[in-house]
Design a protein around this motif. Structure first.
Motif, short mmCIF file in Angstrom:
data_model
loop_
_atom_site.label_atom_id
_atom_site.label_comp_id
_atom_site.label_asym_id
_atom_site.label_seq_id
_atom_site.Cartn_x
_atom_site.Cartn_y
_atom_site.Cartn_z
N LYS A 174 15.26 -13.35 -0.61
CA LYS A 174 14.26 -12.35 -0.99
C LYS A 174 13.97 -11.47 0.22
O LYS A 174 13.77 -11.97 1.32
N ILE A 175 13.94 -10.16 0.00
CA ILE A 175 13.68 -9.23 1.10
C ILE A 175 12.20 -8.88 1.19
O ILE A 175 11.60 -8.99 2.25
N MET A 176 11.62 -8.45 0.07
CA MET A 176 10.19 -8.11 0.08
C MET A 176 9.66 -8.01 -1.34
O MET A 176 10.41 -7.76 -2.28
N ASP A 177 8.35 -8.24 -1.49
CA ASP A 177 7.70 -8.07 -2.78
C ASP A 177 7.45 -6.59 -3.06
O ASP A 177 7.19 -5.81 -2.14
N ILE A 178 7.51 -6.24 -4.33
CA ILE A 178 7.33 -4.86 -4.76
C ILE A 178 6.23 -4.80 -5.83
O ILE A 178 6.22 -5.60 -6.76
N THR A 179 5.32 -3.84 -5.68
CA THR A 179 4.31 -3.55 -6.69
C THR A 179 4.04 -2.05 -6.67
O THR A 179 4.52 -1.33 -5.79
N ALA A 180 3.26 -1.59 -7.63
CA ALA A 180 2.86 -0.18 -7.65
C ALA A 180 1.85 0.07 -6.54
O ALA A 180 1.01 -0.78 -6.23
N ARG A 181 1.92 1.26 -5.93
CA ARG A 181 1.02 1.62 -4.84
C ARG A 181 0.40 2.99 -5.09
O ARG A 181 1.02 3.87 -5.70
N LEU A 182 -0.81 3.16 -4.59
CA LEU A 182 -1.46 4.47 -4.58
C LEU A 182 -1.14 5.14 -3.26
O LEU A 182 -1.35 4.56 -2.19
N VAL A 183 -0.60 6.36 -3.33
CA VAL A 183 -0.25 7.10 -2.11
C VAL A 183 -0.96 8.45 -2.11
O VAL A 183 -1.42 8.93 -3.15
N ALA A 184 -1.07 9.04 -0.92
CA ALA A 184 -1.80 10.31 -0.79
C ALA A 184 -1.08 11.26 0.15
O ALA A 184 -0.41 10.85 1.10
N ASN A 185 -1.25 12.53 -0.14
CA ASN A 185 -0.82 13.58 0.78
C ASN A 185 -1.66 13.49 2.05
O ASN A 185 -2.87 13.26 1.99
N ARG A 186 -1.05 13.66 3.20
CA ARG A 186 -1.76 13.46 4.46
C ARG A 186 -2.89 14.47 4.67
O ARG A 186 -3.96 14.11 5.18
N VAL A 187 -2.67 15.70 4.29
CA VAL A 187 -3.72 16.71 4.44
C VAL A 187 -4.84 16.44 3.45
O VAL A 187 -6.03 16.47 3.79
N ALA A 188 -4.48 16.15 2.20
CA ALA A 188 -5.49 15.88 1.17
C ALA A 188 -6.35 14.68 1.55
O ALA A 188 -7.56 14.67 1.29
N ALA A 189 -5.75 13.68 2.17
CA ALA A 189 -6.50 12.48 2.55
C ALA A 189 -7.59 12.80 3.56
O ALA A 189 -8.63 12.13 3.59
N ARG A 190 -7.37 13.82 4.37
CA ARG A 190 -8.40 14.22 5.34
C ARG A 190 -9.41 15.19 4.71
O ARG A 190 -10.62 15.03 4.87
N VAL A 191 -8.90 16.18 4.00
CA VAL A 191 -9.78 17.22 3.43
C VAL A 191 -10.68 16.65 2.34
O VAL A 191 -11.86 17.00 2.24
N TYR A 192 -10.12 15.77 1.51
CA TYR A 192 -10.87 15.20 0.39
C TYR A 192 -11.14 13.72 0.61
O TYR A 192 -11.05 12.92 -0.31
N ASP A 193 -11.46 13.39 1.84
CA ASP A 193 -11.66 12.00 2.24
C ASP A 193 -12.66 11.28 1.34
O ASP A 193 -12.41 10.18 0.85
N ARG A 194 -13.82 11.89 1.10
CA ARG A 194 -14.86 11.23 0.30
C ARG A 194 -14.40 11.00 -1.13
O ARG A 194 -14.58 9.91 -1.68
N GLU A 195 -13.79 12.02 -1.73
CA GLU A 195 -13.34 11.91 -3.11
C GLU A 195 -12.26 10.84 -3.27
O GLU A 195 -12.29 10.02 -4.20
N ILE A 196 -11.33 10.82 -2.33
CA ILE A 196 -10.23 9.87 -2.42
C ILE A 196 -10.72 8.45 -2.15
O ILE A 196 -10.27 7.49 -2.79
N LYS A 197 -11.66 8.29 -1.24
CA LYS A 197 -12.23 6.96 -1.00
C LYS A 197 -12.94 6.43 -2.24
O LYS A 197 -12.93 5.23 -2.52
N THR A 198 -13.57 7.33 -3.00
CA THR A 198 -14.23 6.93 -4.24
C THR A 198 -13.20 6.43 -5.25
O THR A 198 -13.40 5.43 -5.94
N ILE A 199 -12.06 7.13 -5.33
CA ILE A 199 -10.99 6.72 -6.23
C ILE A 199 -10.44 5.36 -5.82
O ILE A 199 -10.24 4.47 -6.66
#
Length: 221
Positions: free
Chosen positions: A178-203
């Motif tokens: 076995k190499i590694m476990d796989i599951t679904a992940r939530l990912v974000a655009n790097r700029v959006a993560a900074r600009v919309y930090d509060r909104e994304i943290k709520t999500i």
């Protein structure tokens, strides 16, 4: 919360659970909005949803066409795009594994190999894995039915996603490691993560309450 956050969502096996998660978290008015539509871009309330192939999601997110995306860890590891991985959503469980023909024991102990021919739909994951073992690997990229490769002499081993192992067994293949476990992940655009930090943290907080945070619990029923 900012109007207009855009999610890139994966077609295929992850889609039903992804829609359920969005609905349970309050980001969809009805699941049918996504499940019964053939549109590729759907707006529901303040959110826009792009429905696309899983392999395209990191591209949409990296380049800012989507603020957030939900995609398998397998795609993230293969592409290694410039995006932030925010949360393990704990569904779509499977794992990367090396498999080989049951009747070819010469390749069953990877630690004893100096070179190997490996077939995979995930060539970058495969190269990194064998490089880490110090094994020289010739990697053959495939696009489907990778189990065929060792059966017809195209490769010694395969690297693929394994869930139940049924396909391996039916083709007289065994999982070597076995190499590694796989599951679904939530990912974000790097700029959006900074600009919309509060909104994304709520999500992220809402999703965590449903998937159990760091626990192995998923409450999407």
């Amino acid at each position: 919360m900012k109007n207009g956050l855009t999610f890139a969502l994966p077609k295929g096996t992850l889609f039903p659970d992804t829609v359920r998660l969005l609905y349970k978290a309050g980001f969809l008015k009805k699941e049918e909005v996504l499940l019964e539509s053939r549109k590729l871009v759907i707006k529901d309330g303040p959110y826009t949803f792009i429905i696309c192939r899983p392999t395209d999601i990191p591209t949409f997110v990296e380049h800012g066409a989507a603020d957030l995306g939900i995609v398998g860890k397998d795609v993230i590891e293969e592409q290694r795009r410039e995006i932030f991985e925010l949360l393990d959503l704990k569904y779509g469980k499977c794992h990367f594994a090396v498999a080989a023909p049951r009747d070819n024991p010469e390749v069953h102990d990877l630690g004893k190999l100096t070179e190997v021919r490996a077939a995979s739909k995930f060539p970058e994951v495969t190269r990194r894995f064998f490089k880490g073992l110090g094994v020289r690997a010739e990697v053959i990229k495939m696009h489907g039915n990778v189990e065929l490769a060792p059966l017809v002499g195209l490769a010694d081993v395969i690297v693929d996603l394994v869930s139940t192992g049924r396909t391996l067994r039916e083709n007289n293949l065994i999982e070597i490691t076995k190499i590694m476990d796989i599951t679904a992940r939530l990912v974000a655009n790097r700029v959006a993560a900074r600009v919309y930090d509060r909104e994304i943290k709520t999500i992220v907080k809402k999703f965590k309450s449903l998937v159990g945070g760091e626990k192995n619990e998923v409450n999407l029923k």
